[in-house]
Design a protein around this motif. Structure first.
Motif, PDB file in Angstrom:
ATOM      1  N   ALA A 217     -61.367 -54.046 -75.240  1.00 16.60           N
ATOM      2  CA  ALA A 217     -61.432 -52.710 -74.639  1.00 16.60           C
ATOM      3  C   ALA A 217     -63.488 -52.260 -74.918  1.00 16.60           C
ATOM      4  O   ALA A 217     -63.252 -52.170 -74.367  1.00 16.60           O
ATOM      5  N   ILE A 218     -63.453 -52.914 -76.188  1.00 21.89           N
ATOM      6  CA  ILE A 218     -65.080 -52.823 -76.079  1.00 21.89           C
ATOM      7  C   ILE A 218     -65.697 -53.492 -75.618  1.00 21.89           C
ATOM      8  O   ILE A 218     -66.693 -53.645 -75.029  1.00 21.89           O
ATOM      9  N   GLN A 219     -64.894 -55.266 -75.347  1.00 19.95           N
ATOM     10  CA  GLN A 219     -66.116 -56.254 -74.759  1.00 19.95           C
ATOM     11  C   GLN A 219     -65.867 -55.488 -73.060  1.00 19.95           C
ATOM     12  O   GLN A 219     -67.047 -55.803 -72.512  1.00 19.95           O
TER      13      GLN A 219
ATOM     14  N   GLY B 172     -68.011 -61.913 -77.590  1.00 18.90           N
ATOM     15  CA  GLY B 172     -67.392 -62.138 -77.632  1.00 18.90           C
ATOM     16  C   GLY B 172     -65.923 -61.738 -78.073  1.00 18.90           C
ATOM     17  O   GLY B 172     -66.015 -60.492 -78.769  1.00 18.90           O
ATOM     18  N   GLU B 173     -64.939 -62.281 -78.817  1.00 23.20           N
ATOM     19  CA  GLU B 173     -63.266 -61.863 -79.225  1.00 23.20           C
ATOM     20  C   GLU B 173     -64.450 -61.182 -80.540  1.00 23.20           C
ATOM     21  O   GLU B 173     -63.533 -60.020 -80.926  1.00 23.20           O
ATOM     22  N   ARG B 174     -64.732 -61.840 -80.999  1.00 26.43           N
ATOM     23  CA  ARG B 174     -65.133 -62.366 -82.872  1.00 26.43           C
ATOM     24  C   ARG B 174     -66.580 -60.935 -82.597  1.00 26.43           C
ATOM     25  O   ARG B 174     -65.655 -60.237 -83.737  1.00 26.43           O
TER      26      ARG B 174
ATOM     27  N   GLU C 105     -69.875 -43.352 -80.354  1.00 24.69           N
ATOM     28  CA  GLU C 105     -69.305 -42.084 -79.336  1.00 24.69           C
ATOM     29  C   GLU C 105     -69.292 -42.938 -78.622  1.00 24.69           C
ATOM     30  O   GLU C 105     -67.330 -43.136 -77.696  1.00 24.69           O
ATOM     31  N   GLU C 106     -69.917 -43.886 -78.062  1.00 29.10           N
ATOM     32  CA  GLU C 106     -69.544 -44.563 -76.665  1.00 29.10           C
ATOM     33  C   GLU C 106     -68.526 -45.475 -77.206  1.00 29.10           C
ATOM     34  O   GLU C 106     -67.037 -45.862 -77.097  1.00 29.10           O
ATOM     35  N   VAL C 107     -68.072 -46.273 -78.697  1.00 28.66           N
ATOM     36  CA  VAL C 107     -67.205 -47.289 -79.139  1.00 28.66           C
ATOM     37  C   VAL C 107     -65.820 -46.382 -78.906  1.00 28.66           C
ATOM     38  O   VAL C 107     -64.186 -46.660 -78.145  1.00 28.66           O
ATOM     39  N   ARG C 108     -65.917 -44.932 -78.986  1.00 26.96           N
ATOM     40  CA  ARG C 108     -64.895 -43.901 -78.872  1.00 26.96           C
ATOM     41  C   ARG C 108     -64.565 -44.234 -77.251  1.00 26.96           C
ATOM     42  O   ARG C 108     -62.828 -43.618 -77.308  1.00 26.96           O
ATOM     43  N   PHE C 109     -65.519 -43.904 -77.253  1.00 24.86           N
ATOM     44  CA  PHE C 109     -65.080 -43.829 -75.495  1.00 24.86           C
ATOM     45  C   PHE C 109     -64.005 -44.762 -74.896  1.00 24.86           C
ATOM     46  O   PHE C 109     -63.383 -44.587 -74.024  1.00 24.86           O
TER      47      PHE C 109
END
Lengths: 334, 71
Positions: A183-185, A197-199, A240-244
């Motif tokens: 989701a972050i990617q 990347g995944e890492r 906040e962006e990561v939480r979203f």
């Protein structure tokens, strides 16, 4: 004479417990292969370091996804190498107990036991991850009281109510910490126009990821490849962006916990208010997750003392008391 | 007459054996459940947990020794 083994065959990490010795192996579930010859080049930590950084002829893969075997042949090779590393040979064939997600299908179940037998196990039995986690987290599951365990792994999240050595209610979703990374990617690609990347996504999650606002909210510098220009680029990412970005995954996990609570018999439900629920698994280490589950369920959430090792410890205990506990294997009760 | 006696003996033996097996099966269930619950008790789990804790302590000591020797 081979010492019997318990294996937590996780999507993210594989842990091996040897009877009488304790945990003898703890490595990422990754295998690196030569794409042309199919030869194994590395496993575990060494292979993990290769993810996303290999030349064309090498492929570093996780043979398990969503707690299920996606490539039977590669999984079998990985299990064989793991068993060899802990001293299993064709002359020493141990009994093996393997922890698997409770929601796996009959076909997947057979795939895991077959892979272990072909890899050198004399006998392979399966145990549900939440049950093993509850044993390893030292919950009083021998008593007629409600014990609730939430196991958030790399590919699955499972919540179980356990009493008197058996599962009373269970809820599992094929969503875990790898889905948080994905989701972050996707978010960084969509909103900032860079590919990571995944890492890197995992590093962002560990550095600033949270399921609920926390006290120390720092931004993170993220480096990736600009999708427009193809050049390296750095952007700033806020918590906040990561939480979203991860909200859908977190909601899915919290909803499954709520569904499990609603399945529990009333007599056991009241125990949770006093005893709380126990969080285990690497995904449970996400900041603010315990607080978020607690806020939405109004039930106290406690972190296990051994969140990463609870499952293999539980399976290890089963292997130590094999005869007394063999009734707990998947299929033994049905 | 002797045939009747033989049949009666066979029936009696079968009934005795059947009852014996039935009570043993019932007891087996109780015994195996008891064994399972006992094996899940905190006392039974303590050695497994302690074994891992002591291994972790040894690992930590090794790491600390390694740090001491580092320049």
């Amino acid at each position: 004479m081979a010492r019997d083994l318990a294996i937590d065959l996780g999507t993210a990490n594989t842990l091996v417990y040897m009877k009488g010795r304790g945990i003898v192996l703890n490595e990422p579930s990754v295998i690196a292969l030569n794409r042309q010859t199919g030869e194994v080049l590395a496993t575990g930590r060494e292979a993990w370091q290769m993810i996303g950084r290999t030349p064309g002829y090498i492929v570093a893969v996780r043979p398990l996804r969503g707690g299920a075997i996606t490539d039977f042949e590669i999984t079998e090779r990985m299990i064989r190498l793991l068993l060899q590393r802990v001293g299993v040979s064709r002359f020493t064939r141990p009994k093996v107990v393997i922890c698997v997600p409770s929601a796996i299908t009959e076909v997947e179940r057979r795939a895991v036991t077959d892979a272990a037998r072909r890899a050198g196990a004399a006998d392979a039995n399966l145990i549900e991850q939440p049950m093993a986690a509850a044993i390893g987290a030292d919950l009083p599951i021998d008593e007629p009281v409600g014990n609730m365990v939430i196991d958030i792994g790399g590919g699955t999240s499972e919540t179980a109510v356990i009493s008197l050595g058996g599962i009373v209610a269970l809820e599992a979703v094929r969503v875990g910490s790898f889905d948080i990374d994905a989701a972050i990617q996707n978010y960084v690609r969509r909103e900032h126009g860079i590919a990571i990347g995944e890492r890197t996504a995992e590093e962002i999650k560990v550095a600033i990821g949270s399921a609920d606002p926390t006290h120390d909210e720092n931004q993170a510098e993220v480096r990736g490849r600009d999708l427009m220009t193809g050049l390296p680029k750095t952007v700033l990412l806020t918590p906040e962006e990561v939480r979203f970005a991860i909200e859908d995954v977190i909601s899915s996990i919290v909803s499954s916990v709520i569904r499990c609570l609603s399945k529990a018999p009333p007599e056991l439900s009241q125990d949770f208010l006093v005893r709380g629920m126990y969080l285990v698994g690497g995904g449970g280490l996400l900041r603010g997750l315990a607080e978020r589950i607690e806020r939405e369920t109004e039930v106290p959430v406690k972190m296990s003392n051994v969140p990463l090792e609870a499952v293999v410890l539980g399976a290890g205990h089963v292997i130590e008391h094999y005869e007394a506990l063999k009734g707990m294997f998947m299929g033994a009760r049905r | 007459m002797s045939v009747v006696v033989i049949i009666v003996v066979i029936v009696v033996v079968a009934v005795v054996l059947g009852l014996g097996l039935r009570s043993r099966t019932a007891n087996d269930g109780v015994d195996s459940f008891r064994r399972q619950i006992d094996a899940l008790s905190p006392e039974a789990r303590k050695p497994t947990i302690d074994q891992v804790k002591s291994a972790e302590r040894l690992d930590d000591d090794d790491r600390a020794d390694g740090d001491d020797s580092a320049p």
